[in-house]
Scaffold this motif. Sequence first.
Motif, PDB file in Angstrom:
ATOM      1  N   ILE A   3      -6.207  29.427  14.709  1.00 53.29           N
ATOM      2  CA  ILE A   3      -5.946  29.984  13.376  1.00 53.29           C
ATOM      3  C   ILE A   3      -5.142  31.275  13.509  1.00 53.29           C
ATOM      4  CG2 ILE A   3      -7.011  30.964  11.306  1.00 53.29           C
ATOM      5  CD1 ILE A   3      -9.355  29.007  11.802  1.00 53.29           C
ATOM      6  N   ARG A   4      -5.512  32.097  14.447  1.00 51.10           N
ATOM      7  CA  ARG A   4      -4.785  33.361  14.660  1.00 51.10           C
ATOM      8  C   ARG A   4      -3.328  33.101  15.020  1.00 51.10           C
ATOM      9  NH1 ARG A   4      -8.529  36.184  17.584  1.00 51.10           N
ATOM     10  NH2 ARG A   4      -9.308  37.044  15.645  1.00 51.10           N
ATOM     11  N   GLU A   5      -3.097  32.108  15.886  1.00 53.14           N
ATOM     12  CA  GLU A   5      -1.728  31.742  16.243  1.00 53.14           C
ATOM     13  C   GLU A   5      -0.971  31.201  15.031  1.00 53.14           C
ATOM     14  OE1 GLU A   5      -2.474  30.546  20.950  1.00 53.14           O
ATOM     15  OE2 GLU A   5      -2.657  29.016  19.382  1.00 53.14           O
ATOM     16  N   ALA A   6      -1.670  30.460  14.195  1.00 50.49           N
ATOM     17  CA  ALA A   6      -1.035  29.927  12.981  1.00 50.49           C
ATOM     18  C   ALA A   6      -0.631  31.061  12.048  1.00 50.49           C
ATOM     19  CB  ALA A   6      -1.976  28.959  12.273  1.00 50.49           C
ATOM     20  N   GLN A   7      -1.489  32.056  11.899  1.00 46.44           N
ATOM     21  CA  GLN A   7      -1.134  33.211  11.068  1.00 46.44           C
ATOM     22  C   GLN A   7       0.115  33.900  11.612  1.00 46.44           C
ATOM     23  OE1 GLN A   7      -5.480  34.809  10.087  1.00 46.44           O
ATOM     24  NE2 GLN A   7      -3.919  36.001   9.014  1.00 46.44           N
ATOM     25  N   LEU A  71      -2.500  30.890   4.659  1.00 43.17           N
ATOM     26  CA  LEU A  71      -2.147  31.774   5.774  1.00 43.17           C
ATOM     27  C   LEU A  71      -1.247  32.910   5.297  1.00 43.17           C
ATOM     28  CD1 LEU A  71      -1.533  29.046   8.492  1.00 43.17           C
ATOM     29  CD2 LEU A  71      -3.450  30.657   8.423  1.00 43.17           C
ATOM     30  N   CYS A  72      -0.321  32.619   4.396  1.00 49.03           N
ATOM     31  CA  CYS A  72       0.522  33.676   3.823  1.00 49.03           C
ATOM     32  C   CYS A  72      -0.335  34.729   3.133  1.00 49.03           C
ATOM     33  CB  CYS A  72       1.519  33.096   2.817  1.00 49.03           C
ATOM     34  SG  CYS A  72       2.896  32.199   3.551  1.00 49.03           S
ATOM     35  N   LEU A  73      -1.252  34.281   2.296  1.00 52.13           N
ATOM     36  CA  LEU A  73      -2.112  35.224   1.570  1.00 52.13           C
ATOM     37  C   LEU A  73      -2.963  36.056   2.528  1.00 52.13           C
ATOM     38  CD1 LEU A  73      -3.140  33.026  -1.468  1.00 52.13           C
ATOM     39  CD2 LEU A  73      -2.013  35.259  -1.592  1.00 52.13           C
ATOM     40  N   ALA A  74      -3.464  35.420   3.570  1.00 47.78           N
ATOM     41  CA  ALA A  74      -4.251  36.160   4.564  1.00 47.78           C
ATOM     42  C   ALA A  74      -3.389  37.228   5.233  1.00 47.78           C
ATOM     43  CB  ALA A  74      -4.829  35.207   5.610  1.00 47.78           C
ATOM     44  N   LEU A  81      -8.182  35.545   9.511  1.00 47.03           N
ATOM     45  CA  LEU A  81      -8.949  34.362   9.127  1.00 47.03           C
ATOM     46  C   LEU A  81      -9.877  33.869  10.227  1.00 47.03           C
ATOM     47  CD1 LEU A  81      -6.498  32.222   6.981  1.00 47.03           C
ATOM     48  CD2 LEU A  81      -8.607  33.333   6.254  1.00 47.03           C
ATOM     49  N   THR A  82      -9.517  34.076  11.477  1.00 47.58           N
ATOM     50  CA  THR A  82     -10.409  33.689  12.576  1.00 47.58           C
ATOM     51  C   THR A  82     -11.714  34.458  12.464  1.00 47.58           C
ATOM     52  OG1 THR A  82      -8.565  33.167  14.035  1.00 47.58           O
ATOM     53  CG2 THR A  82     -10.680  33.625  15.092  1.00 47.58           C
ATOM     54  N   GLU A  83     -11.601  35.763  12.323  1.00 41.55           N
ATOM     55  CA  GLU A  83     -12.787  36.623  12.203  1.00 41.55           C
ATOM     56  C   GLU A  83     -13.601  36.255  10.968  1.00 41.55           C
ATOM     57  OE1 GLU A  83     -13.394  41.251  11.073  1.00 41.55           O
ATOM     58  OE2 GLU A  83     -11.996  40.850  12.709  1.00 41.55           O
ATOM     59  N   GLU A  90     -21.445  31.862  10.452  1.00 42.79           N
ATOM     60  CA  GLU A  90     -22.722  32.531  10.718  1.00 42.79           C
ATOM     61  C   GLU A  90     -23.544  32.667   9.437  1.00 42.79           C
ATOM     62  OE1 GLU A  90     -24.402  36.812  12.432  1.00 42.79           O
ATOM     63  OE2 GLU A  90     -22.308  36.275  12.742  1.00 42.79           O
ATOM     64  N   LYS A  91     -22.910  33.089   8.353  1.00 41.98           N
ATOM     65  CA  LYS A  91     -23.599  33.258   7.068  1.00 41.98           C
ATOM     66  C   LYS A  91     -24.177  31.931   6.591  1.00 41.98           C
ATOM     67  CE  LYS A  91     -21.152  33.212   3.344  1.00 41.98           C
ATOM     68  NZ  LYS A  91     -20.171  33.524   2.303  1.00 41.98           N
ATOM     69  N   LYS A  92     -23.370  30.881   6.637  1.00 43.70           N
ATOM     70  CA  LYS A  92     -23.826  29.569   6.174  1.00 43.70           C
ATOM     71  C   LYS A  92     -24.944  29.027   7.067  1.00 43.70           C
ATOM     72  CE  LYS A  92     -19.447  28.146   4.021  1.00 43.70           C
ATOM     73  NZ  LYS A  92     -19.346  29.398   3.323  1.00 43.70           N
TER      74      LYS A  92
END
Length: 108
Positions: A3-7, A71-74, A81-83, A90-92
């Motif tokens: 995900i980080r690479e995608a961002q 990804l643009c919005l992030a 988004l990875t974090e 974890e929350k769920k």
Amino acid sequence: MTIREAQKAVDSWIKEYGVRYFSELTNMAVLTEEVGELARVIARKYGDQSFKKDEKDNIGEELADVLWVLLCLANQTGVDLTEELLKSIEKKTKRDALRHIENPKLKT
């Protein structure tokens, strides 16, 4: 690709080919539009509607379009988004550890 690479890849593409990001408000509207396009394909593939003559089952393309704008919005809002996804898992897990397992509606 993570995900980080995608961002990072989306950010690089925007800077090289896209001139600049659309405003956050415009991208929110575009995200809504892309989700609608995805919904249309899902309604036709899995729902009661059928594809029109000129339509195709392009669910993968529509999912990728939704991801692109997300990804643009992030990137625009400084969200990793990875974090955030790790925090969400974890929350769920804490909140729903037994909820779904004990749900009789899911056992049928």
